[in-house]
Design an enzyme around this catalytic site. Structure first.
Site, short mmCIF file in Angstrom:
data_model
loop_
_atom_site.label_atom_id
_atom_site.label_comp_id
_atom_site.label_asym_id
_atom_site.label_seq_id
_atom_site.Cartn_x
_atom_site.Cartn_y
_atom_site.Cartn_z
N ASP A 1 8.24 -4.00 17.65
CA ASP A 1 6.85 -3.77 17.28
C ASP A 1 6.14 -3.05 18.40
O ASP A 1 6.28 -3.43 19.57
CB ASP A 1 6.13 -5.09 16.98
CG ASP A 1 4.89 -4.83 16.13
OD1 ASP A 1 4.97 -5.07 14.92
OD2 ASP A 1 3.88 -4.36 16.68
N CYS B 1 11.20 -5.13 1.70
CA CYS B 1 10.11 -5.57 0.81
C CYS B 1 8.81 -4.89 1.25
O CYS B 1 7.73 -5.38 0.95
CB CYS B 1 9.94 -7.08 0.85
SG CYS B 1 11.37 -7.99 0.26
N ALA B 2 8.92 -3.78 2.01
CA ALA B 2 7.71 -3.13 2.53
C ALA B 2 7.38 -1.89 1.70
O ALA B 2 6.56 -1.96 0.79
CB ALA B 2 7.91 -2.80 3.99
N ARG B 3 8.02 -0.76 1.98
CA ARG B 3 7.85 0.46 1.18
C ARG B 3 9.18 1.18 1.12
O ARG B 3 9.87 1.32 2.12
CB ARG B 3 6.79 1.39 1.81
CG ARG B 3 5.35 0.95 1.60
CD ARG B 3 4.93 0.99 0.13
NE ARG B 3 3.56 0.57 -0.09
CZ ARG B 3 3.18 -0.68 -0.37
NH1 ARG B 3 4.08 -1.66 -0.46
NH2 ARG B 3 1.91 -0.97 -0.57
N ASP C 1 12.83 -4.54 -2.77
CA ASP C 1 11.75 -4.89 -3.71
C ASP C 1 11.07 -3.62 -4.20
O ASP C 1 10.10 -3.70 -4.94
CB ASP C 1 10.75 -5.84 -3.03
CG ASP C 1 9.74 -6.40 -4.03
OD1 ASP C 1 10.16 -6.71 -5.17
OD2 ASP C 1 8.55 -6.52 -3.68
N GLU D 1 8.78 4.72 -7.69
CA GLU D 1 8.67 3.44 -8.37
C GLU D 1 8.68 3.69 -9.87
O GLU D 1 8.10 4.66 -10.34
CB GLU D 1 7.37 2.73 -7.97
CG GLU D 1 7.54 2.01 -6.66
CD GLU D 1 6.60 0.84 -6.47
OE1 GLU D 1 6.97 -0.07 -5.73
OE2 GLU D 1 5.49 0.84 -7.02
N HIS E 1 8.98 -4.65 -7.09
CA HIS E 1 7.79 -4.67 -6.22
C HIS E 1 6.96 -5.94 -6.50
O HIS E 1 5.77 -5.86 -6.80
CB HIS E 1 6.94 -3.40 -6.44
CG HIS E 1 5.95 -3.16 -5.33
ND1 HIS E 1 5.41 -1.93 -5.08
CD2 HIS E 1 5.39 -4.00 -4.42
CE1 HIS E 1 4.55 -2.02 -4.07
NE2 HIS E 1 4.51 -3.29 -3.66
N ALA F 1 4.64 -9.74 -3.46
CA ALA F 1 3.29 -10.30 -3.31
C ALA F 1 2.72 -10.78 -4.64
O ALA F 1 1.58 -11.25 -4.70
CB ALA F 1 2.37 -9.25 -2.71
C1 MLT Z 1 0.71 -4.60 -0.92
O1 MLT Z 1 0.70 -3.56 -0.26
O2 MLT Z 1 -0.25 -5.40 -0.88
C2 MLT Z 1 1.89 -4.94 -1.74
O3 MLT Z 1 2.84 -3.93 -1.71
C3 MLT Z 1 1.59 -5.35 -3.14
C4 MLT Z 1 0.81 -4.36 -3.95
O4 MLT Z 1 -0.41 -4.33 -3.88
O5 MLT Z 1 1.39 -3.58 -4.71
#
Ligand code: MLT
Length: 314
Positions: free
Chosen positions: A170, A231-233, A257, A262, A289, A292
């Site tokens: 980080d 699970c980020a982008r 994810d 997409e 995705h 969250a």
């Molecule tokens: C986000 O960035 O909060 C998550 O990827 C979930 C979303 O809003 O699609």
């Protein structure tokens, strides 16, 4: 006059009820593009998640717009600079879904370590040969967390009781307290983290500096047989290089994810069935995705969005 809030993506109904107390709500979640464009012109505020592209064309159509509410964390679908140039404010709710995203990441890590998707598929095909599906104990693994922000830090805290070795990368040295609390060792560079980790998990915001941060060269630096969780982008990983790394057996498993691009959300007519090179593989677990997408996080985000909009529009 009551302000007008246009809702472009599904949010929790409690948030919409809270917005109705001070504004007129226009639901554009299922509106055709042309209707959307016309209605946008009357909106004082828009509420979006990660699908709507709030670009210059969108902002030009929204002539009365004062504020863009991002009901979630990532801002990569919003041209913040273009909004600023038009005097439009933008806010997100950066912590509202971190816990849900971290819990889901833990699940993905457990799935790849225990080979759960392969086991489900094998049993579906009446194959019960468990000796072909031996997994790993988390306690014996080194897990590399790229990005120790709101989600990455929570992932580290959730993993701590497993007793595994935790590495992190980080740029923010301000996180030294986090390193101690989660018992994480900071790596000096990404290559050190990649070459030592059995599982790598990504937790970074997307911007041009980190697009394809895991390219062919970096994937090659990962340990042979390692697994990747994202699970980020999707755009953080070069997908063509990822497929090559899997085909070559260099990576053993991937849990994603997100996909690039997409798939469309909602009902998909059969003739538009979504196809992707990463789908249908035994070594790849894909979810839509949804890290969250818990009722709890979505309610928190929607209520916080309503609260912030009330402040902006009053
Ligand atoms: C986000 O960035 O909060 C998550 O990827 C979930 C979303 O809003 O699609």
């Amino acid at each position: 006059m009551r302000p007008v809030i246009a809702i472009l993506e599904n949010i929790h109904p409690d948030g919409i009820a809270a917005m109705r107390e001070f504004a007129t709500i226009v639901d554009l979640t299922t509106a055709p593009v042309e209707e959307c464009r016309q209605c946008l012109g009357t909106a004082d505020a828009v509420v979006v998640k990660s699908v709507t592209q709030v670009n210059a064309a969108f902002l030009d159509a929204a002539k009365n717009l004062k504020v863009v509410a991002r009901c979630g964390t990532g801002m990569d679908n919003i041209d913040v600079e273009a909004a600023g140039a038009r005097g439009i404010s933008v806010f997100n709710i950066p912590k509202g879904n971190s816990r849900s995203a971290a819990e889901f990441t833990l699940l993905m890590i457990l799935c790849v370590a225990k080979r759960l998707p392969e086991a489900i598929e094998a049993v579906r095909n009446s194959d019960f040969r468990r000796h072909l599906l031996e997994g790993r104990e988390i306690s014996q693994l080194t897990i590399g967390i790229i990005g120790l922000g709101n989600v990455g830090f929570r992932v580290a805290l959730l993993l701590k009781p497993f007793g595994c070795r935790l590495l992190a990368l980080d740029p923010k040295s301000a996180y030294s307290d986090r390193l101690e609390e989660a018992q994480v060792t900071l790596c000096s560079d990404i290559d050190a983290l990649l070459s030592e980790s059995d599982i790598v998990t990504l937790h970074m915001s997307l911007n041009n500096d980190v697009r394809h941060i895991l390219d062919a060269a970096r994937l090659a630096r990962m340990k042979r047989g390692a697994a990747l969780v994202n699970c980020a982008r999707a755009e953080l990983v070069d997908q063509a290089a990822l497929i090559s790394a899997l085909d070559a057996g260099h990576l053993s498993a991937v849990a994603l994810d997100l996909l690039e691009p997409e798939p469309p959300y909602g009902a998909m007519p059969e003739e538009h069935e979504f196809r992707h090179a990463l789908l249908g593989r035994k070594d790849v677990l894909v979810t839509p995705h949804m890290a969250a997408s818990t009722i709890d996080a979505q309610r928190t985000l929607a209520l916080e969005t309503a609260h912030r909009l009330r402040e902006y529009l009053s």
